[in-house]
Design a protein around this motif. Structure first.
Motif, short mmCIF file in Angstrom:
data_model
loop_
_atom_site.label_atom_id
_atom_site.label_comp_id
_atom_site.label_asym_id
_atom_site.label_seq_id
_atom_site.Cartn_x
_atom_site.Cartn_y
_atom_site.Cartn_z
N UNK A 164 0.82 -1.21 0.00
CA UNK A 164 0.00 0.00 0.00
C UNK A 164 0.86 1.25 0.00
N UNK A 165 0.33 2.28 -0.64
CA UNK A 165 0.92 3.61 -0.55
C UNK A 165 -0.19 4.60 -0.24
N UNK A 166 0.14 5.64 0.50
CA UNK A 166 -0.83 6.66 0.83
C UNK A 166 -0.65 7.90 -0.02
N UNK A 167 -1.74 8.65 -0.16
CA UNK A 167 -1.68 9.90 -0.91
C UNK A 167 -2.61 10.90 -0.26
N UNK A 168 -2.10 12.08 0.04
CA UNK A 168 -2.90 13.16 0.62
C UNK A 168 -3.32 14.10 -0.50
N UNK A 169 -4.61 14.19 -0.75
CA UNK A 169 -5.14 15.04 -1.82
C UNK A 169 -5.36 16.44 -1.29
N UNK A 170 -4.62 17.42 -1.80
CA UNK A 170 -4.76 18.79 -1.26
C UNK A 170 -6.09 19.43 -1.64
N UNK A 171 -6.54 20.32 -0.76
CA UNK A 171 -7.72 21.12 -1.06
C UNK A 171 -9.02 20.34 -1.13
N UNK A 172 -9.10 19.22 -0.42
CA UNK A 172 -10.31 18.39 -0.50
C UNK A 172 -10.62 17.78 0.85
N UNK A 173 -11.91 17.61 1.12
CA UNK A 173 -12.38 16.82 2.24
C UNK A 173 -12.92 15.51 1.66
N UNK A 174 -14.00 14.99 2.24
CA UNK A 174 -14.49 13.69 1.78
C UNK A 174 -15.06 13.76 0.36
N UNK A 175 -15.27 14.97 -0.13
CA UNK A 175 -15.71 15.12 -1.52
C UNK A 175 -14.65 14.75 -2.53
N UNK A 176 -13.39 14.77 -2.13
CA UNK A 176 -12.23 14.29 -2.87
C UNK A 176 -12.29 14.62 -4.36
N UNK A 177 -12.72 13.66 -5.19
CA UNK A 177 -12.69 13.83 -6.64
C UNK A 177 -13.65 14.92 -7.12
N UNK A 178 -14.61 15.32 -6.30
CA UNK A 178 -15.49 16.42 -6.65
C UNK A 178 -14.86 17.76 -6.29
N UNK A 179 -14.04 17.77 -5.26
CA UNK A 179 -13.42 19.01 -4.78
C UNK A 179 -12.06 19.28 -5.42
N UNK A 180 -11.37 18.24 -5.86
CA UNK A 180 -10.09 18.40 -6.56
C UNK A 180 -9.94 17.31 -7.60
N UNK A 181 -10.75 17.37 -8.67
CA UNK A 181 -10.72 16.31 -9.68
C UNK A 181 -9.39 16.19 -10.40
N UNK A 182 -8.73 17.31 -10.68
CA UNK A 182 -7.47 17.25 -11.39
C UNK A 182 -6.39 16.55 -10.55
N UNK A 183 -6.30 16.92 -9.28
CA UNK A 183 -5.33 16.27 -8.41
C UNK A 183 -5.60 14.79 -8.26
N UNK A 184 -6.87 14.43 -8.13
CA UNK A 184 -7.24 13.03 -8.03
C UNK A 184 -6.88 12.27 -9.30
N UNK A 185 -7.20 12.85 -10.45
CA UNK A 185 -6.90 12.19 -11.73
C UNK A 185 -5.40 11.97 -11.91
N UNK A 186 -4.61 12.94 -11.53
CA UNK A 186 -3.15 12.80 -11.66
C UNK A 186 -2.63 11.68 -10.76
N UNK A 187 -3.14 11.60 -9.54
CA UNK A 187 -2.71 10.55 -8.63
C UNK A 187 -3.10 9.17 -9.15
N UNK A 188 -4.32 9.05 -9.68
CA UNK A 188 -4.78 7.77 -10.21
C UNK A 188 -4.01 7.37 -11.45
N UNK A 189 -3.78 8.30 -12.35
CA UNK A 189 -3.04 8.00 -13.57
C UNK A 189 -1.63 7.50 -13.24
N UNK A 190 -0.99 8.16 -12.30
CA UNK A 190 0.35 7.73 -11.90
C UNK A 190 0.32 6.33 -11.31
N UNK A 191 -0.63 6.07 -10.44
CA UNK A 191 -0.73 4.77 -9.77
C UNK A 191 -1.03 3.66 -10.77
#
Length: 273
Positions: free
Chosen positions: A238-265
């Motif tokens: 496992x690896x952890x990732x802290x998504x900046x600028x987001x609470x539990x809304x995550x991909x709704x609150x920072x979709x670009x950051x989430x997409x970049x993390x997923x693409x890399x993984x």
């Protein structure tokens, strides 16, 4: 949306992009909560994103009885089989992450990698209070205004002022959440309370796991941070990732950051080698 019949339910689904398949399992209340990811070219240019409305949500059929986490996992597996997908990256958000975990435990061949977005695990020292809050929500739904309860539920997880952002990103999402509230409170909360997952189950999962939580989540509820810490201790790969600028809304609150993390993984753990 296309549809498929699965064990007495009609599931509505769509596939976006091309490339290695990635199944996206939404959480409670907001059926389209993962839609912001399909607008990110960094994902759709390399991956086929499979989105569906779980039974009881959105364009999928209603259900009259409580649906177990195991049944939900079977639904997701049946959808992959319908699409001819023998192996996929699997992502789950909140309660959807619990379904993704159950799918992985039941069929280790179909899940290639696992992305967990703040799973709704009832664990650790915060577990009892979380369990109590879920039980109270279940009981309150029978006697209170659903719109008010949904608003409280989402505000506790997404933060104050969430509705402005939500309506900008997913117009009509709050009204749909209210319409689907009986599924969440009368069927899924009892199913989640009856389900268990802990260190023993986590130790059985050998797939690469990405555990994502929002930088603003811990300020809303300490259980988010505790759950993240426990997962990092429990899972073998496992690896952890802290998504900046987001609470539990995550991909709704920072979709670009989430997409970049997923693409890399996903790129670092390709299905085809």
């Amino acid at each position: 949306m296309d549809t498929v019949e699965v064990d007495g339910a009609t599931l509505a689904y769509e596939v976006y992009g091309s490339g290695e398949p990635a199944l996206l399992i939404h959480g409670a209340l907001i059926a389209d909560s993962l839609m912001p990811l399909v607008k990110e070219p960094i994902l759709t240019e390399k991956f086929s994103l499979i989105l569906y409305h779980r039974r009881g949500y959105g364009s999928s059929s209603r259900t009259k009885s409580s649906t177990s986490i195991a049944q939900q996992a079977a639904d997701s597996e049946a959808l992959l089989h319908h699409l001819g997908v023998p192996r996929a990256h699997v992502l789950g958000h909140s309660l959807g992450a619990c379904i993704a975990l159950q799918l992985t435990l039941e069929d280790t061949d179909i899940v290639h990698s696992l992305a967990l977005l703040e799973p709704a695990l009832i664990v650790g020292s915060s577990g009892p209070s979380y369990r109590d809050s879920l039980q109270q929500g279940w009981q309150r739904f029978r006697n209170e205004n659903p719109e008010q309860l949904v608003d409280e539920f989402l505000q506790a997880r997404f933060g104050k002022g969430y509705r402005t952002t939500l309506e900008q990103i997913l117009p009509g999402a709050f009204d749909q959440a209210v319409a689907d509230a009986s599924t969440t409170f009368e069927q899924e909360i009892p199913a989640l309370l009856a389900w268990s997952f802990g260190e023993g189950e986590a130790s059985r999962i050998r797939q690469p796991v990405l555990a994502i939580y929002g930088s603003e989540s811990i300020a809303l509820w300490a259980r988010f941070g505790e759950t993240q810490r426990l997962m990092l201790d429990w899972f073998p790969n496992i690896q952890g990732f802290l998504l900046p600028g987001a609470a539990h809304g995550l991909q709704m609150q920072n979709p670009r950051g989430m997409a970049e993390a997923l693409s890399d993984f996903w790129s670092r753990h390709p299905i085809q080698r």
